[in-house]
Design a protein around this motif. Structure first.
Motif, PDB file in Angstrom:
ATOM      1  N   ALA A 221       0.885   9.736  58.031  1.00  0.00           N
ATOM      2  CA  ALA A 221      -0.026  10.064  56.847  1.00  0.00           C
ATOM      3  C   ALA A 221      -0.686   8.613  56.649  1.00  0.00           C
ATOM      4  O   ALA A 221      -0.063   7.601  56.746  1.00  0.00           O
TER       5      ALA A 221
ATOM      6  N   ILE B  49      -2.297  16.844  49.420  1.00  0.00           N
ATOM      7  CA  ILE B  49      -2.551  16.414  50.790  1.00  0.00           C
ATOM      8  C   ILE B  49      -3.957  17.055  51.493  1.00  0.00           C
ATOM      9  O   ILE B  49      -3.906  18.066  51.581  1.00  0.00           O
TER      10      ILE B  49
ATOM     11  N   GLY C 124      -2.837  14.042  55.736  1.00  0.00           N
ATOM     12  CA  GLY C 124      -1.646  14.465  56.803  1.00  0.00           C
ATOM     13  C   GLY C 124      -2.351  14.288  58.284  1.00  0.00           C
ATOM     14  O   GLY C 124      -2.929  15.382  58.649  1.00  0.00           O
TER      15      GLY C 124
END
Length: 396
Positions: A162, A109, A213
């Motif tokens: 996202a 992420i 993210g």
């Protein structure tokens, strides 16, 4: 699901203290891991003074690379997932909660950084240019926090929190176990730069999913402990050059290459010159030349952990590479030397593009061809990039 925030330190104590204080306001018990090599501004004494059961730290007075610093952080951390952070940032509310909603063992992420317009002309995924101050003294904390809340609400309304990406940067979170299995960051890049490109390439080759993210937000003051620090501000360009050369030495292509294939290239350089060797050496696995390499090795070896004495061999040495590329330096001008950057791509297209069976047969029967002064012979087309994913290489 537990997270550790990993923070490499090098002086700039005031930013470290700010990061610590602001993070503790949001997350009183999240594990913070600080590692410092050769800070001389009181950072080590400050670490010793902390009365915080949720901090792990380590320091030494010797110099180490950025990779060494974060590898030590990974080693010290105890959480399932780790977050690569900088001390010149401030986390927004909901940072960990939003991250936890996205994190899995098979994901990297990238969190979103909000930055002042210092590198506004250098766009990248996961960056928002919005000026809330260029340093601690001018930082508009409340305005940034409100901006982050508004950004999170807007993303929730659109249903997009996202996005997948093929590009990334060091602002990431992933599985600690995964990083340990892969050997962490590569200290070949000393003192810094390209270690993130190298790690992300390895993760991509392993098939790890990468997403940004959008609601995992922080404010980043930008490079207070690297490019713009008092120690590195005058050396940044030189460090970038040597890091890029080491990336090419390891992978065989530039870190922006679209075709990540590493061929085992042996470069046969006749009538060699020091200029030709300097331009060509990083691109080959082995260099065979009639030039005495001692002066070049003396100048270049301090900037790489790869043993150049073993890499640069005489013309009479046995040639065992999968691809042999020959060049007469006496007949090559500067423009031709620079074409070496495209040879991996030329080889790749030679092997993959011919669609007709007649062309495929021709290439098998006649594996040698010429291109812009280079003579190329493909003996074994096997690529070796997968071998660089896991193991920690011994370059010497």
């Amino acid at each position: 699901m537990t997270f550790s925030l990993l923070v490499g330190l090098k002086n700039n104590l005031v930013y470290t203290q700010c990061f610590y204080q602001q993070t503790r306001l949001l997350y009183p018990t999240i594990e913070l891991v600080f590692v410092s090599f050769r800070s001389v501004d009181g950072t080590h004494q400050w670490l010793d003074s902390l009365q915080d059961d949720h901090v792990k730290y380590y320091y030494e007075d010797r110099e180490r690379s950025l990779s060494d610093t974060y590898n030590k952080c990974i080693e010290l951390a105890t959480s399932d997932y780790v977050i690569f952070a900088h001390n010149d940032m401030v986390l927004a509310s909901g940072f960990i909660e939003q991250l936890a909603a996205l994190q899995t063992d098979q994901r990297v992420i990238f969190y979103t950084t909000v930055e002042p317009p210092i590198f506004a002309d250098d766009p990248r995924p996961g960056k928002i240019v919005q000026d809330f101050g260029t340093d601690i003294d001018t930082f508009q904390r409340d305005a940034f926090f409100q901006f982050a809340l508004d950004e999170q609400a807007r993303n929730e309304q659109t249903g997009q929190t996202a996005v997948t990406t093929s590009q990334g940067i060091f602002f990431l979170a992933t599985s600690r176990r995964l990083l340990l299995e892969m050997g962490g960051l590569d200290p070949l890049f000393n003192p810094m730069f390209c270690e993130d490109d190298d790690l992300l390439l390895r993760l991509s080759l392993k098939g790890i999913n990468m997403i940004i993210g959008l609601n995992v937000l922080c404010y980043h003051f930008v490079s207070k402990t690297s490019r713009f620090s008092a120690e590195y501000v005058h050396r940044t360009r030189q460090i970038e050059r040597q890091s890029n050369r080491n990336f090419i030495r390891k992978w065989g292509f530039r870190n922006s290459a679209a075709i990540p294939h590493k061929y085992d290239i042996g470069l046969v350089l006749t009538n060699g010159t020091s200029a030709a060797l300097r331009e060509l050496e990083p691109w080959a696995s082995i260099v065979y030349t009639d030039l005495d390499p001692a002066p070049y090795i003396r100048d270049e070896q301090p900037f790489t952990a790869i043993n150049l004495t073993k890499k640069i061999k005489p013309l009479t040495a046995e040639r065992v590479n999968g691809v042999l590329i020959s060049l007469d330096a006496r007949k090559a001008d500067t423009a031709q030397l620079e074409q070496v950057a495209f040879l991996q791509e030329i080889i790749y297209h030679r092997l993959t593009k011919p669609r007709s069976s007649l062309k495929q047969l021709w290439y098998r029967l006649f594996p040698a061809f010429s291109w812009r002064g280079y003579r190329i012979r493909i003996i074994d087309p096997t690529t070796h990039e997968a071998q660089l994913i896991y193991k920690e290489l011994t370059y010497a």
